[in-house]
Design a protein around this motif. Structure first.
Motif, mmCIF file in Angstrom:
data_model
loop_
_atom_site.group_PDB
_atom_site.id
_atom_site.type_symbol
_atom_site.label_atom_id
_atom_site.label_comp_id
_atom_site.label_asym_id
_atom_site.label_seq_id
_atom_site.Cartn_x
_atom_site.Cartn_y
_atom_site.Cartn_z
ATOM 1 N N THR A 6 -3.536 15.324 39.658
ATOM 2 C CA THR A 6 -2.353 16.417 39.496
ATOM 3 C C THR A 6 -1.566 16.252 38.387
ATOM 4 O OG1 THR A 6 -1.247 14.467 40.335
ATOM 5 C CG2 THR A 6 -2.277 15.908 42.284
ATOM 6 N N THR A 7 -2.226 15.277 37.317
ATOM 7 C CA THR A 7 -1.217 15.319 35.995
ATOM 8 C C THR A 7 -1.465 16.510 35.270
ATOM 9 O OG1 THR A 7 -3.085 14.314 34.717
ATOM 10 C CG2 THR A 7 -1.434 12.931 35.969
ATOM 11 N N GLN A 8 -0.590 17.068 34.514
ATOM 12 C CA GLN A 8 -1.009 18.055 33.638
ATOM 13 C C GLN A 8 -1.000 17.773 32.104
ATOM 14 O OE1 GLN A 8 2.347 21.121 34.177
ATOM 15 N NE2 GLN A 8 1.755 21.612 36.203
ATOM 16 N N ALA A 9 -1.936 18.738 31.749
ATOM 17 C CA ALA A 9 -2.409 18.266 30.360
ATOM 18 C C ALA A 9 -0.888 18.612 29.341
ATOM 19 C CB ALA A 9 -3.442 19.126 29.676
ATOM 20 N N PRO A 10 -0.667 17.914 28.385
ATOM 21 C CA PRO A 10 0.467 18.319 27.593
ATOM 22 C C PRO A 10 0.189 19.323 26.781
ATOM 23 C CG PRO A 10 -0.883 16.600 26.623
ATOM 24 C CD PRO A 10 -1.693 16.761 27.793
ATOM 25 N N ILE A 11 1.430 20.259 26.435
ATOM 26 C CA ILE A 11 1.384 21.545 25.637
ATOM 27 C C ILE A 11 1.907 20.936 24.396
ATOM 28 C CG2 ILE A 11 2.343 23.716 25.375
ATOM 29 C CD1 ILE A 11 2.257 23.654 28.645
ATOM 30 N N ASP A 59 -5.001 22.197 26.469
ATOM 31 C CA ASP A 59 -6.353 22.072 26.485
ATOM 32 C C ASP A 59 -7.145 23.173 25.755
ATOM 33 O OD1 ASP A 59 -6.443 19.860 28.235
ATOM 34 O OD2 ASP A 59 -6.202 21.283 29.949
ATOM 35 N N GLY A 60 -6.803 23.470 24.560
ATOM 36 C CA GLY A 60 -7.264 24.149 23.561
ATOM 37 C C GLY A 60 -7.191 25.630 23.783
ATOM 38 N N GLU A 61 -6.170 25.872 24.605
ATOM 39 C CA GLU A 61 -6.174 27.305 25.181
ATOM 40 C C GLU A 61 -4.628 27.913 24.617
ATOM 41 O OE1 GLU A 61 -5.550 30.172 29.196
ATOM 42 O OE2 GLU A 61 -5.525 28.053 29.525
ATOM 43 N N LEU A 62 -4.357 28.935 24.084
ATOM 44 C CA LEU A 62 -3.146 29.588 23.743
ATOM 45 C C LEU A 62 -2.269 30.006 24.814
ATOM 46 C CD1 LEU A 62 -1.225 30.039 21.116
ATOM 47 C CD2 LEU A 62 -2.152 32.353 21.229
ATOM 48 N N VAL A 63 -1.325 28.989 25.446
ATOM 49 C CA VAL A 63 -0.460 29.470 26.683
ATOM 50 C C VAL A 63 0.845 29.855 26.490
ATOM 51 C CG1 VAL A 63 -1.984 27.904 28.056
ATOM 52 C CG2 VAL A 63 0.195 26.817 26.905
ATOM 53 N N GLY A 64 1.165 29.850 25.033
ATOM 54 C CA GLY A 64 2.633 30.173 24.734
ATOM 55 C C GLY A 64 2.519 30.903 23.300
ATOM 56 N N GLN A 82 9.120 38.681 20.312
ATOM 57 C CA GLN A 82 8.306 38.510 21.521
ATOM 58 C C GLN A 82 8.281 37.157 21.982
ATOM 59 O OE1 GLN A 82 4.372 40.168 21.573
ATOM 60 N NE2 GLN A 82 5.167 41.716 23.155
ATOM 61 N N VAL A 83 8.397 36.639 23.098
ATOM 62 C CA VAL A 83 8.087 35.666 23.995
ATOM 63 C C VAL A 83 7.049 35.917 25.048
ATOM 64 C CG1 VAL A 83 8.989 33.689 25.336
ATOM 65 C CG2 VAL A 83 10.579 34.984 23.801
ATOM 66 N N ALA A 84 5.649 35.149 24.853
ATOM 67 C CA ALA A 84 4.904 35.271 25.806
ATOM 68 C C ALA A 84 4.272 33.496 26.314
ATOM 69 C CB ALA A 84 3.409 35.775 25.164
ATOM 70 N N VAL A 85 4.322 33.782 27.529
ATOM 71 C CA VAL A 85 4.109 32.451 28.112
ATOM 72 C C VAL A 85 2.892 32.777 29.378
ATOM 73 C CG1 VAL A 85 4.840 30.473 29.524
ATOM 74 C CG2 VAL A 85 6.142 31.397 27.906
ATOM 75 N N HIS A 86 1.957 32.060 29.061
ATOM 76 C CA HIS A 86 0.676 32.374 30.080
ATOM 77 C C HIS A 86 1.089 31.810 31.235
ATOM 78 C CE1 HIS A 86 -3.288 32.153 31.803
ATOM 79 N NE2 HIS A 86 -3.701 33.300 31.178
ATOM 80 N N GLU A 87 0.590 32.234 32.507
ATOM 81 C CA GLU A 87 0.922 31.665 33.826
ATOM 82 C C GLU A 87 0.449 30.164 33.724
ATOM 83 O OE1 GLU A 87 -3.355 32.813 36.505
ATOM 84 O OE2 GLU A 87 -1.574 33.836 36.400
ATOM 85 N N ASN A 88 -0.660 29.862 32.974
ATOM 86 C CA ASN A 88 -0.791 28.334 32.711
ATOM 87 C C ASN A 88 -0.034 27.264 32.109
ATOM 88 O OD1 ASN A 88 -3.287 28.938 34.239
ATOM 89 N ND2 ASN A 88 -4.427 28.970 32.337
#
Length: 173
Positions: A6-11, A59-64, A82-88
């Protein structure tokens, strides 16, 4: 019985680089109602405007991603494009964290205002920038800037110019 992690990977936040251009294009496409730009425009955002932008990875994904610039006519203002934040990446205060990371950079040392444009129905953006203004103890002013019929030929909602500030740079860090 298997335990769920249940821990989230750091951003992590970093300066954008040209190699992020196509990934930014994909991120914006995954974040409606954001207006997509050309891949070439995204490449420029990630290279020419890197100092006033930020890329967020998980996790190597661009999420914001935030793109912005300091307009030559108003060197004490950071204009957020522009501000983009992926649902992840949502639900973790990432948008405000990215904004504050940009404002903490040396390139923004003279910035005392944040400007952006937002459509009237974009509740997420109004909430983000309202929260930033409260954190800074700064005023917010809003006025129509790019109007639906006059500027967009009736094909896009009016964009309101939001001005936050003035604020002390110490509040931004």
């Amino acid at each position: 019985m298997t335990e769920r992690n249940t821990t989230q990977a750091p951003i992590s936040l970093r300066l954008p680089q040209a190699e992020d251009g196509y990934r930014l294009h994909q991120l914006v496409a995954a974040c409606p109602p954001l207006d997509p730009n050309s891949v070439y425009c995204n490449l420029l955002q990630c290279s020419h405007f890197a100092d006033t932008g930020v890329a967020a990875e998980k996790d190597g994904e661009l999420v914001g991603f935030i793109s912005g610039y300091i307009p030559p006519q108003t060197p004490d203002a950071l204009f957020i494009w522009q501000v983009a934040v992926h649902e992840n990446g949502r639900g973790q205060g990432l948008g405000k964290r990215m904004l504050k990371a940009i404002l903490a950079r040396e390139v923004c040392r003279d910035v005392r205002f944040v400007h952006t444009t937002i459509t009237g129905d974009n509740k997420a953006s109004w909430g983000l920038f309202g929260s930033l203004a409260r954190d800074f103890g700064a005023d917010m002013q809003r006025e129509p800037h790019f109007e639906r019929d006059r500027h967009f030929g009736g094909r896009h909602d009016t964009e309101y110019l939001l001005r936050i500030g003035p604020f002390e740079q110490a509040a931004a860090t």
